[in-house]
Design a protein around this motif. Structure first.
Motif, PDB file in Angstrom:
ATOM      1  N   TRP A 129      -4.220  -9.040  -5.348  1.00 39.52           N
ATOM      2  CA  TRP A 129      -3.775  -9.883  -4.250  1.00 39.52           C
ATOM      3  C   TRP A 129      -4.335 -11.300  -4.279  1.00 39.52           C
ATOM      4  O   TRP A 129      -3.961 -12.124  -3.438  1.00 39.52           O
ATOM      5  N   GLY A 140       0.775  -1.224   0.000  1.00 36.70           N
ATOM      6  CA  GLY A 140       0.000   0.000   0.000  1.00 36.70           C
ATOM      7  C   GLY A 140       0.805   1.271   0.000  1.00 36.70           C
ATOM      8  O   GLY A 140       0.250   2.367  -0.083  1.00 36.70           O
ATOM      9  N   ASP A 162       1.261  -2.877  -6.643  1.00 33.29           N
ATOM     10  CA  ASP A 162       1.628  -3.162  -5.254  1.00 33.29           C
ATOM     11  C   ASP A 162       2.659  -4.279  -5.154  1.00 33.29           C
ATOM     12  O   ASP A 162       2.706  -5.015  -4.170  1.00 33.29           O
ATOM     13  N   ALA A 193      -7.565  -3.994  -5.628  1.00 32.32           N
ATOM     14  CA  ALA A 193      -6.744  -4.701  -4.646  1.00 32.32           C
ATOM     15  C   ALA A 193      -7.045  -6.197  -4.650  1.00 32.32           C
ATOM     16  O   ALA A 193      -6.126  -7.027  -4.519  1.00 32.32           O
ATOM     17  N   TYR A 216      -7.148  -1.136   1.284  1.00 33.13           N
ATOM     18  CA  TYR A 216      -7.513  -2.496   0.866  1.00 33.13           C
ATOM     19  C   TYR A 216      -6.267  -3.333   0.613  1.00 33.13           C
ATOM     20  O   TYR A 216      -6.242  -4.536   0.921  1.00 33.13           O
ATOM     21  N   ARG A 217      -5.228  -2.727   0.069  1.00 37.61           N
ATOM     22  CA  ARG A 217      -3.985  -3.465  -0.130  1.00 37.61           C
ATOM     23  C   ARG A 217      -3.384  -3.907   1.203  1.00 37.61           C
ATOM     24  O   ARG A 217      -2.930  -5.050   1.353  1.00 37.61           O
TER      25      ARG A 217
END
Length: 555
Positions: A293, A81, A116, A289, A228-229
């Motif tokens: 992820w 993030g 990210d 995100a 959110y990350r």
């Protein structure tokens, strides 16, 4: 999962009125100094660079390939993030053996701050129904080694399939022992995550029996892309989650908490427009995100609905029941039957109907975020009705619907079930999460006349990994509520063969040509990292019956 945890204890000073929504979380908080919250998304050990601190994973297996995932921390300051850190070349290698003496594929890609520093590699050219091992490397550092498995060839005669099935994992409520026990099995073709992989709430704002077992990061409710990350990163530091991702490929869909509670196409219950920014921006951040992820291929229009095939034995239709749905309605106003309201959206419902009808597999599995079987509360006592209503977001006078489920969108359900009946589509099995309870259900065409009327499908619902269920809300010993509530629920819902309102755990779905069987497992204590796992019950549906029956041994 619909919940209303807006208690006065967390709303302000003692005796102050509880607002409808929290006012303490503002958009400004999300842009405050982030160094502490971001760093807490990393494991406790020092971050040497480069490092693979968030594990490795695979997902969405195909007959000739699989999607590989990792996140690299190229420098100590390149924490999730942060937007910091240099572009870093990350290589990957796939082999038939754990020692990597029989390499079958390799390559490299660039990890950048724009994503990210997450990495995906969509590997093709593999053999069907085959175990493979893979790892990533960067700057002389190797990631952990992980196992994955390809799907059977589309026309293959498959003797059996076995899937782990989970949903609803609240980090703060406990440890993820369910993932550890699934990882230890060593016999899964894949595992299904049916939604609520993460939760969006701030610390202490979601049910934990009033005890935060382990705080998540960031501490505030997540609103921005960085938030959110960080939250995804926090979850992926869990060693049991890392172990399961390293043991088998995941097939994941989102429900509401990957975005915000009770998400619908234009907003969410847990979002205040303006005070928490614009919903469109928050939704876009959450989705970005998620796809960064998670080892999930973005599907139609960037959603999670898609279909996978496992030979001639089964196909798996995965639903997105948040992106296109109409807003949830209040009970008693008759709008649950409005044909202009939708849970699926027109395009997705047509896609599902066409796919089920065209399927030539023995079984038609449906990954279904919210329960499709109708659910009437019946005559629960007041002390049980109130927490059940709170868990489901129902009015406490006990009207017999949960409008966040298919019960709130009855026209879509009637159309789908009528389609199954009209075209004699057999062996449709809905695999469901969300409700924090375990269920084994027939799916009746007309619940009011069942069992005289037909069952169009069956449904296996798995309980939560850690998120509060009824005994947690009432704060009584496990099993206390279920002993009273389960018979009442079954009496009011004759298509329900079993319901366990109290325990946490997971399911194992075993599929053969003759039957699809769900084995339900429960955990000894969600708050303990070393929680044990015990088989609780098993239910199956035999081919051609469209009905559930109990069986007395796990597979």
């Amino acid at each position: 999962m619909t919940t209303r945890h807006r208690s006065s204890e967390s709303a302000g000073a003692p005796g102050s009125p509880a607002p409808r929504r929290r006012t303490v979380v503002k958009a400004a908080a999300a842009t405050a100094v982030l160094a502490g919250p971001l760093a807490s998304a990393l494991p406790a050990r020092a971050a040497t660079a480069p490092a693979f601190l968030h594990g490795v994973a695979s997902g969405d297996p195909l007959p000739d390939g699989v999607l590989l995932w990792t996140r690299v921390t190229p420098t100590p300051e390149a924490i999730p993030g942060s937007g910091a850190g240099p572009d870093t070349e990350v290589s990957w290698v796939v082999a038939r053996d754990r020692a990597f003496t029989a390499v079958v594929a390799k390559g490299s890609t660039l990890a950048t701050a724009a994503s990210d520093h997450t990495v995906k590699a969509d590997i093709r050219g593999l053999e069907p129904a085959t175990d493979y091992f893979f790892r990533f490397s960067a700057g002389g550092t190797d990631s952990p080694v992980a196992r994955t498995r390809t799907a059977p060839a589309a026309d293959a005669a498959v003797a059996g399939l076995r899937f782990g099935v989970v949903s609803c994992a609240n980090w703060e409520a406990g440890h993820f022992a369910a993932y550890r026990h699934l990882a230890a099995r060593g016999d899964l073709d894949a595992w299904l995550h049916l939604g609520d992989y993460i939760y969006e709430y701030g610390t202490g704002e979601y049910g934990t029996r009033d005890t935060v077992v382990r705080p998540h990061a960031p501490a505030h409710e997540i609103l921005t892309l960085a938030d959110y990350r960080v939250r995804h990163a926090r979850y992926k530091t869990d060693p049991d989650l890392q172990a399961l991702h390293a043991a088998a490929p995941v097939v994941a869909i989102w429900d509401d908490h990957e975005l915000a509670n009770d998400t619908w196409s234009g907003g969410a219950e847990n979002h205040t427009e303006g005070a928490e920014g614009a919903w469109a921006a928050r939704q876009a951040a959450a989705r970005q995100a998620y796809f960064e992820w998670m080892p999930v291929r973005p599907a139609i229009a960037g959603t999670t609905y898609r279909r996978l095939r496992f030979g001639r034995l089964a196909d798996l239709s995965l639903l997105d029941l948040r992106s296109f749905r109409s807003q949830q309605v209040k009970l008693g106003d008759g709008e649950v039957d409005d044909p202009d309201r939708t849970l699926t959206g027109r395009a997705q419902l047509d896609w599902l109907k066409a796919g089920l009808q065209a399927s030539d597999t023995t079984w038609r599995l449906v990954g279904n975020p919210v329960m499709i079987s109708p659910f009437a509360i019946g005559s629960l006592s007041a002390d049980l009705l109130e927490p059940l209503a709170r868990l489901l977001g129902l009015p406490r006078e006990g009207l017999a619907l949960n409008t966040d489920q298919w019960d709130g969108y009855t026209d879509d359900r009637r159309e789908l079930l009528a389609h199954l009946r009209a075209h004699a589509i057999r062996n449709t099995v809905f695999l469901t999460g969300d409700i924090h309870m375990a269920w084994a259900n027939d799916v009746p065409v007309d619940a009011g006349t069942y069992p005289l009327s037909a069952s169009a499908a069956t449904e296996f619902v798995v309980t939560s990994v850690t998120s509060d269920n009824l005994d947690d809300l009432v704060k009584v010993p496990e099993g206390t509520v279920s002993a009273v509530a389960a018979p009442v629920i079954r009496a009011a819902n004759r298509h329900v063969h079993w319901v366990d309102t109290d325990r946490h755990g997971y399911g194992v779905l075993d599929v053969t040509a003759e039957r699809a069987q769900m084995d339900y497992y429960v955990l000894s204590d969600r708050t303990r990292r070393d929680a044990t796992s015990t088989w609780a019950r098993s239910y199956r549906t035999r081919s051609g019956t469209q009905k559930v029956e109990r069986t007395y041994d796990p597979v």
